[in-house]
Design an enzyme around this catalytic site. Sequence first.
Site: not given
Length: 305
Positions: A121, A171, A174-175, A178
């Site tokens: 990221s 990840k 995480h997205n 987001e």
Amino acid sequence: MKIGFIGLGKMGSNMVERMLQHNHQVVAYDLSEEARKEVSNKGAEIATSLEELVKKLEAPRAVWVMVPAGKPTEDTVSLLSSLLQKGDVIIDGGNSYYKDSIKRAEQLKEKGIFFLDAGTSGGIWGLRVGYCLMVGGEKDAFLKLEPIFKALASKDGYAHLGKNGAGHFVKMVHNGIEYALLQAYGEGFEILQAKKDFNLDLSRVSHLWNQGSVIRSWLLELAEDVFKKSPHLEEIEGYVIDSGEGRWTVFEAINEEVPAPVISLSLLERFRSRQKESFSAKVIAALRNEFGGHEVKRKKPEEKR
């Protein structure tokens, strides 16, 4: 340290440049001759094929793959696996689905090749401020490549998170987060924009909120810059794509029976953004007219298709 690097898009080329700035040697490859030339001018050694890239590295080799998830990654890793040897390492820094990464690791293990899934990221800002690297895979392979991770990352911005798949799993989530953060900011600024009688300066509001408020963030810093350039975003179409991670996060929430309404709805709102006109809204308007006689806005003859 010397490393091979495949994929010189906006993010990949910046990562190569950052490694060069930290005195690592990089052998770089991309299908684009222009992209190869760009990193060559910054000090990278260039390969015109994967075969040439592998030949320019000394065993035990390390190759970082930074290409789109899915078939491009599958094809690249598959070809590399036929060129590399026991003890070599492949790092997938793209947004691959974590279950695909687990499968690739198992396949490579049969050949004695290590595999690290490195969720990355930082976007186009990573060159300047460093990346956040979420790494899964064999600990020994991670430690061997730690100088590379340290060069790429911001301070305390990399970690080994567990076995293969852990990096891309973290990840992915995480997205998903987001997606929800972007949706919340988008909705909030739309409410501010709609209050015409206050004539609010959204850039100024963004800056203000970043001065100690509980919703301060890097995204708000970017919002301040965006609204300075275009106070009402007149030239931008409200069409939002998704690259897969939000969907995978929602699938995982369903599989694990974890309630994730905000992330789920933020994904669905992205789908809504791509509609020129909502058919479901048409249905609702027609039914309201049928049961309650509520007004319906009808298209002009020239608008009908």
